[in-house]
Motif scaffolding. Structure first.
Motif, PDB file in Angstrom:
ATOM      1  N   LYS A 149       0.825  -1.220   0.000  1.00  0.00           N
ATOM      2  CA  LYS A 149       0.000   0.000   0.000  1.00  0.00           C
ATOM      3  C   LYS A 149       0.858   1.270   0.000  1.00  0.00           C
ATOM      4  O   LYS A 149       0.330   2.366  -0.063  1.00  0.00           O
ATOM      5  CB  LYS A 149      -0.905   0.029   1.239  1.00  0.00           C
ATOM      6  CG  LYS A 149      -1.761  -1.181   1.425  1.00  0.00           C
ATOM      7  CD  LYS A 149      -2.924  -1.163   0.499  1.00  0.00           C
ATOM      8  CE  LYS A 149      -3.823  -2.364   0.822  1.00  0.00           C
ATOM      9  NZ  LYS A 149      -4.883  -2.519  -0.117  1.00  0.00           N
ATOM     10  N   SER A 150       2.177   1.105   0.059  1.00  0.00           N
ATOM     11  CA  SER A 150       3.094   2.252   0.087  1.00  0.00           C
ATOM     12  C   SER A 150       2.977   3.077  -1.190  1.00  0.00           C
ATOM     13  O   SER A 150       2.483   2.592  -2.207  1.00  0.00           O
ATOM     14  CB  SER A 150       4.541   1.771   0.240  1.00  0.00           C
ATOM     15  OG  SER A 150       4.749   1.260   1.519  1.00  0.00           O
ATOM     16  N   PRO A 151       3.499   4.315  -1.146  1.00  0.00           N
ATOM     17  CA  PRO A 151       3.446   5.182  -2.325  1.00  0.00           C
ATOM     18  C   PRO A 151       4.103   4.539  -3.543  1.00  0.00           C
ATOM     19  O   PRO A 151       4.861   3.579  -3.421  1.00  0.00           O
ATOM     20  CB  PRO A 151       4.237   6.425  -1.892  1.00  0.00           C
ATOM     21  CG  PRO A 151       4.253   6.391  -0.417  1.00  0.00           C
ATOM     22  CD  PRO A 151       4.156   4.951  -0.016  1.00  0.00           C
ATOM     23  N   CYS A 160      -0.388  -5.563   3.851  1.00  0.00           N
ATOM     24  CA  CYS A 160      -0.329  -4.514   4.871  1.00  0.00           C
ATOM     25  C   CYS A 160       0.621  -4.919   6.000  1.00  0.00           C
ATOM     26  O   CYS A 160       0.544  -6.026   6.529  1.00  0.00           O
ATOM     27  CB  CYS A 160      -1.724  -4.263   5.429  1.00  0.00           C
ATOM     28  SG  CYS A 160      -1.766  -2.978   6.678  1.00  0.00           S
ATOM     29  N   CYS A 170       0.184   1.890   9.185  1.00  0.00           N
ATOM     30  CA  CYS A 170      -0.617   2.761   8.321  1.00  0.00           C
ATOM     31  C   CYS A 170      -0.268   4.243   8.455  1.00  0.00           C
ATOM     32  O   CYS A 170      -0.225   4.959   7.454  1.00  0.00           O
ATOM     33  CB  CYS A 170      -2.098   2.535   8.586  1.00  0.00           C
ATOM     34  SG  CYS A 170      -2.606   0.834   8.252  1.00  0.00           S
ATOM     35  N   GLY A 171      -0.021   4.727   9.652  1.00  0.00           N
ATOM     36  CA  GLY A 171       0.322   6.138   9.836  1.00  0.00           C
ATOM     37  C   GLY A 171       1.588   6.508   9.086  1.00  0.00           C
ATOM     38  O   GLY A 171       1.643   7.492   8.355  1.00  0.00           O
ATOM     39  N   CYS A 185       2.995   4.691   6.661  1.00  0.00           N
ATOM     40  CA  CYS A 185       2.800   4.336   5.255  1.00  0.00           C
ATOM     41  C   CYS A 185       2.135   5.474   4.473  1.00  0.00           C
ATOM     42  O   CYS A 185       2.486   5.736   3.330  1.00  0.00           O
ATOM     43  CB  CYS A 185       1.956   3.072   5.169  1.00  0.00           C
ATOM     44  SG  CYS A 185       1.794   2.357   3.540  1.00  0.00           S
ATOM     45  N   ARG A 186       1.168   6.132   5.089  1.00  0.00           N
ATOM     46  CA  ARG A 186       0.467   7.244   4.416  1.00  0.00           C
ATOM     47  C   ARG A 186       1.371   8.452   4.238  1.00  0.00           C
ATOM     48  O   ARG A 186       1.206   9.223   3.302  1.00  0.00           O
ATOM     49  CB  ARG A 186      -0.755   7.657   5.228  1.00  0.00           C
ATOM     50  CG  ARG A 186      -1.975   6.839   4.964  1.00  0.00           C
ATOM     51  CD  ARG A 186      -3.195   7.470   5.596  1.00  0.00           C
ATOM     52  NE  ARG A 186      -3.147   7.461   7.048  1.00  0.00           N
ATOM     53  CZ  ARG A 186      -3.684   6.525   7.819  1.00  0.00           C
ATOM     54  NH1 ARG A 186      -4.297   5.499   7.262  1.00  0.00           N
ATOM     55  NH2 ARG A 186      -3.597   6.582   9.114  1.00  0.00           N
ATOM     56  N   GLU A 187       2.317   8.644   5.154  1.00  0.00           N
ATOM     57  CA  GLU A 187       3.142   9.850   5.154  1.00  0.00           C
ATOM     58  C   GLU A 187       4.387   9.761   4.286  1.00  0.00           C
ATOM     59  O   GLU A 187       4.788  10.741   3.686  1.00  0.00           O
ATOM     60  CB  GLU A 187       3.578  10.165   6.587  1.00  0.00           C
ATOM     61  CG  GLU A 187       2.439  10.557   7.475  1.00  0.00           C
ATOM     62  CD  GLU A 187       2.886  10.764   8.908  1.00  0.00           C
ATOM     63  OE1 GLU A 187       4.106  10.771   9.178  1.00  0.00           O
ATOM     64  OE2 GLU A 187       2.008  10.909   9.768  1.00  0.00           O
TER      65      GLU A 187
END
Length: 74
Positions: free
Chosen positions: A8-10, A34, A38-39, A41-43
């Protein structure tokens, strides 16, 4: 050294994984499902190192440099 990347990474994680395999001999790099970070990973790009250590950076290139430095220390 085991490196796991979240699927799910960029964008760029697959190319990054191929480049790491070429640059660091003996590294075990896989893109997995996953990784429950998540925190982070989104950043920004991150990797789970040896199953427990999270290493992150602003760019994939910087992450590669950090992983290479960690490999040199080991």
């Amino acid at each position: 050294m085991k490196v796991r990347l979240c699927n799910k990474s960029p964008k760029g994680k697959n190319r990054f994984a191929r480049e790491l395999k070429e640059k660091i001999p003996g590294i075990d790099v896989k893109v997995r499902g996953c990784l429950k970070q998540c925190g982070t990973c989104r950043e920004r790009p991150f990797a789970l190192l040896d199953g427990h250590r999270v290493i992150s950076a602003e760019t994939w290139e910087e992450l590669g440099q950090r992983l290479a430095a960690y490999q040199d220390e080991a």
